[in-house]
Scaffold this motif. Sequence first.
Motif, PDB file in Angstrom:
ATOM      1  N   ALA A 192      -0.201  11.175   6.649  1.00  0.00           N
ATOM      2  CA  ALA A 192      -0.496  11.325   5.213  1.00  0.00           C
ATOM      3  C   ALA A 192      -1.454  12.488   4.984  1.00  0.00           C
ATOM      4  CB  ALA A 192      -1.076  10.023   4.659  1.00  0.00           C
ATOM      5  N   TRP A 193      -2.489  12.543   5.812  1.00  0.00           N
ATOM      6  CA  TRP A 193      -3.453  13.645   5.657  1.00  0.00           C
ATOM      7  C   TRP A 193      -2.797  14.990   5.960  1.00  0.00           C
ATOM      8  CZ3 TRP A 193      -7.579  13.483   2.878  1.00  0.00           C
ATOM      9  CH2 TRP A 193      -8.302  12.307   2.742  1.00  0.00           C
TER      10      TRP A 193
ATOM     11  N   LEU B  43      -6.082  -3.371   2.090  1.00  0.00           N
ATOM     12  CA  LEU B  43      -6.533  -2.707   3.315  1.00  0.00           C
ATOM     13  C   LEU B  43      -7.462  -3.619   4.114  1.00  0.00           C
ATOM     14  CD1 LEU B  43      -7.145   0.909   1.934  1.00  0.00           C
ATOM     15  CD2 LEU B  43      -5.320   0.179   3.481  1.00  0.00           C
TER      16      LEU B  43
ATOM     17  N   TYR C 243       2.142   1.844  -3.439  1.00  0.00           N
ATOM     18  CA  TYR C 243       1.025   2.377  -4.246  1.00  0.00           C
ATOM     19  C   TYR C 243       0.800   3.855  -3.920  1.00  0.00           C
ATOM     20  CZ  TYR C 243      -3.951   3.480  -4.903  1.00  0.00           C
ATOM     21  OH  TYR C 243      -5.125   4.094  -5.209  1.00  0.00           O
ATOM     22  N   PHE C 244       0.813   4.170  -2.643  1.00  0.00           N
ATOM     23  CA  PHE C 244       0.519   5.545  -2.208  1.00  0.00           C
ATOM     24  C   PHE C 244       1.565   6.513  -2.758  1.00  0.00           C
ATOM     25  CE2 PHE C 244       0.810   9.069   0.792  1.00  0.00           C
ATOM     26  CZ  PHE C 244      -0.522   9.447   0.905  1.00  0.00           C
TER      27      PHE C 244
ATOM     28  N   LEU D  52      -8.452   6.400   9.334  1.00  0.00           N
ATOM     29  CA  LEU D  52      -7.518   7.477   8.960  1.00  0.00           C
ATOM     30  C   LEU D  52      -6.517   6.986   7.933  1.00  0.00           C
ATOM     31  CD1 LEU D  52      -6.335   9.370  12.183  1.00  0.00           C
ATOM     32  CD2 LEU D  52      -7.210  10.389  10.085  1.00  0.00           C
ATOM     33  N   ALA D  53      -5.971   5.802   8.215  1.00  0.00           N
ATOM     34  CA  ALA D  53      -4.968   5.243   7.297  1.00  0.00           C
ATOM     35  C   ALA D  53      -5.609   4.822   5.979  1.00  0.00           C
ATOM     36  CB  ALA D  53      -4.278   4.053   7.970  1.00  0.00           C
ATOM     37  N   GLY D  54      -6.714   4.111   6.079  1.00  0.00           N
ATOM     38  CA  GLY D  54      -7.351   3.602   4.863  1.00  0.00           C
ATOM     39  C   GLY D  54      -7.854   4.709   3.968  1.00  0.00           C
ATOM     40  N   SER D  55      -8.457   5.731   4.561  1.00  0.00           N
ATOM     41  CA  SER D  55      -8.974   6.831   3.741  1.00  0.00           C
ATOM     42  C   SER D  55      -7.841   7.574   3.054  1.00  0.00           C
ATOM     43  CB  SER D  55      -9.807   7.781   4.603  1.00  0.00           C
ATOM     44  OG  SER D  55      -9.008   8.333   5.634  1.00  0.00           O
ATOM     45  N   ALA D  56      -6.715   7.736   3.764  1.00  0.00           N
ATOM     46  CA  ALA D  56      -5.564   8.406   3.138  1.00  0.00           C
ATOM     47  C   ALA D  56      -5.044   7.565   1.969  1.00  0.00           C
ATOM     48  CB  ALA D  56      -4.458   8.627   4.165  1.00  0.00           C
ATOM     49  N   ALA D  57      -4.963   6.256   2.202  1.00  0.00           N
ATOM     50  CA  ALA D  57      -4.409   5.374   1.163  1.00  0.00           C
ATOM     51  C   ALA D  57      -5.277   5.366  -0.095  1.00  0.00           C
ATOM     52  CB  ALA D  57      -4.260   3.956   1.710  1.00  0.00           C
ATOM     53  N   ILE D  58      -6.574   5.445   0.081  1.00  0.00           N
ATOM     54  CA  ILE D  58      -7.469   5.403  -1.082  1.00  0.00           C
ATOM     55  C   ILE D  58      -7.725   6.796  -1.639  1.00  0.00           C
ATOM     56  CG2 ILE D  58      -9.831   4.887  -1.830  1.00  0.00           C
ATOM     57  CD1 ILE D  58      -8.188   2.398  -1.524  1.00  0.00           C
TER      58      ILE D  58
ATOM     59  N   LEU E 164      -7.836   3.099  11.957  1.00  0.00           N
ATOM     60  CA  LEU E 164      -7.638   2.420  10.676  1.00  0.00           C
ATOM     61  C   LEU E 164      -8.302   3.198   9.538  1.00  0.00           C
ATOM     62  CD1 LEU E 164      -8.143  -1.315  11.699  1.00  0.00           C
ATOM     63  CD2 LEU E 164      -6.010  -0.094  11.265  1.00  0.00           C
TER      64      LEU E 164
ATOM     65  N   VAL F 206       0.849  -1.204   0.000  1.00  0.00           N
ATOM     66  CA  VAL F 206       0.000   0.000   0.000  1.00  0.00           C
ATOM     67  C   VAL F 206       0.883   1.253   0.000  1.00  0.00           C
ATOM     68  CG1 VAL F 206      -1.667   1.325   1.354  1.00  0.00           C
ATOM     69  CG2 VAL F 206      -1.983  -1.125   1.076  1.00  0.00           C
TER      70      VAL F 206
ATOM     71  N   GLY G  30      -1.718   7.260   8.892  1.00  0.00           N
ATOM     72  CA  GLY G  30      -2.842   7.920   8.213  1.00  0.00           C
ATOM     73  C   GLY G  30      -2.888   9.395   8.528  1.00  0.00           C
TER      74      GLY G  30
ATOM     75  N   LEU H  62      -0.695   2.493  12.452  1.00  0.00           N
ATOM     76  CA  LEU H  62      -1.463   2.774  11.232  1.00  0.00           C
ATOM     77  C   LEU H  62      -2.208   4.105  11.356  1.00  0.00           C
ATOM     78  CD1 LEU H  62      -2.870  -0.789  10.491  1.00  0.00           C
ATOM     79  CD2 LEU H  62      -1.188   0.484   9.145  1.00  0.00           C
TER      80      LEU H  62
END
Lengths: 179, 522
Positions: free
Chosen positions: A169-170, A140, A101-102, B13-19, B11, A98, A166, A162
């Motif tokens: 990243a945001w 995921l 990919y990101f 937070l991480a998943g939404s960022a990744a997608i 999770l 992932v 996240g 995780l």
Amino acid sequence: MSIETEIQPVGSPAVGAPPAVAAKCSASRRAVALGAFTSAYAGLVHLVVAPEHLGHWWVFGVFMIAVGVGQIGLAGWVLRRPGTSSAMVGILGSLAIVAVYFVAHTRGIDIGPAGDDGHGGGHDAETAGPAAIAATVGELVTIGAFITLLPLMLRRRVVNLLGALGLGAWALWLLGGLG
Amino acid sequence: MTLTRREMLKLGLAGSAAIALPVRRMVRADDGPGRISESRLPEPFTVPFAALQVLAPSRVDATTDYYSITQRPATAQIIPGFDTPVWGYNGLVPGPTIEAQQGRRVVVRMANALPATHPTLGYLPSTSTHLHGAPSRPQYDGYANDLTLPGQWKDYVYNDVPNGRTIWYHDHAVHHTAPNVYMGLAGMYLVRDPLEQGLAIPQGRYDVPLMIQDALFASDGSLLFDDDDESGLMGDVILVNGRPWPVMRVERRKYRFRILIASLSRSYRLALDTGDPLTVIATDGGLMAAPQPVTRLPASTAERYEVIIDFAKYPIGRRVVLRNLSNKNNVDYPDTDKVMAFDVVDEPSSTEGNSIPSVLDPNNPVMALDPALAVARRSMKLDRGGGQWTISDVIWDDIVASRFRKVFANPQLNDVEIWTLQNSSGGWFHPLHLHLVDFKILDRNGKPPRAHERGPKDTVYLGENETIRVIARFGPHRGRYLVHCHNVVHEDHDMMTQYEVGTGGDDPITSAPAVWGTPPAP
């Protein structure tokens, strides 16, 4: 008690177990099945798109094949020997894919023959296609499923990690760091 | 065991960022705010024609004209009622026209003041400026990897154009030529010479450059970049000098139009709705030997044709429409069959330069090239393979991977060669452009070149399953020069190669690199 002793192989009933333990085992079996299925599904997607990546650069193609085979292999391993080790390998492996990919679809990855300029410039971020998104969703879900198989303390650490990733990243996006 | 609410949040937070973050880029690049509805586009021939702005030199001395140009973001009013973000040379789209006199040296100080990223595609807008149609030295030729980054500037020196001609300058940055040009980085450059100025052809206000482009617009008026999976960008709006389907008021006399096709991908087949001819007097490399009247003028990206239209035969009040009959493998929309209109409004206020001489330039050395002079013959095949557009199975990334050593050909300085250009793939046309040289088309599919092609060329339309032979003398400089498809979407992905004239030429990347900082006045 480690997860190795908690999880029954898929298909073996928790005969005679107390109701709470039986429910726990049943949930764990569902998690194993779900994680194995989504891992195998993501692996298949990677194998399907491998020829296209081979056309771009053989290293990309080989990487896709390795990932695909690895994910399908992981599914088989988890089904045969569900436990903390296989779950952690599944989580970390999926997380690594992932992450690739990101980065590839936000910043771009500076390897391969498609260097953008003669002064060492990098690749542009690729457009995220349907196959890439489909595989990532699978990974995921794999991560989410396997997390439920971890012992409590490890599970808490992984979930916190995780969450931090996240959040980071945001934050990077909000600060304009993702282009 | 199931996930707790707190775990789900983390999770998530991480998943939404990744997608979401990668998908956000896809949505921005491919869909944006969606195409503008046809009802918001202007009716053809309701927007007045505008002449291109001419750039005054910053300084002039005995031998040289100095120009300053800054590539910067700006806002243009292209579709009435909408502001369109653009990148312009000095903020203008199209860029300001440079008018040069043959024999005088021109120095263009080109600064990149573009933002750090493209507004929708997100890439870093490095630029490289190519003076298309000029035999420039390698370091001033807009070599794709000779990049000027935002915050840098570079002097381009031009003193080699051998005769009067209509040429243009445009961006040529590796892998980003299409979006850079689409954002507005293109302008015309007219070279005048005594021969052309001495002919009794239309001059002055009757000598009108027309830059023809097409574009797609989003519902907010911004340019929509949709290259149809790297096959090409076909817009539904035809622009002439940055105006959609404009109407020009003309007198009852002859006009000379310098037509440049500056579309990214679309090719045209121009015709007057009256059925009267367009008289072609010049091609890419300058005047033809003799005028060529044609009722249909096929023209692809980067080609230039100077044509004379005689409006004397029409009564005042008559509207003459320049139509586009299109070519195979274009994507056509309801109004892409129209280019612009001419309203005949007045008697001529001047009759100077109101003729079409029967002899124009009979001595162009390119047109005198004879196949017997050729010392080598080469074949070049344009194709698609491995998800890329290829030239003889090579893509530009192969050249980069070879550290720019790989070349398609290595003619010696002033050698004459014949190149056979072959488009063996169905479904695509390729306008092929050779940097540095003018060439003569020897034949098209074994037949003599079409009437409008019987002049010096640097770009040639290569339709599907066509084979064209061209002859050129390779000079006047040593060094590495580009060859590419001028469907710039194809060029970016990755239909470009290079050849080297002789050995020991200037390196196009390291000989005159861009420098950081604010450029001083030239």
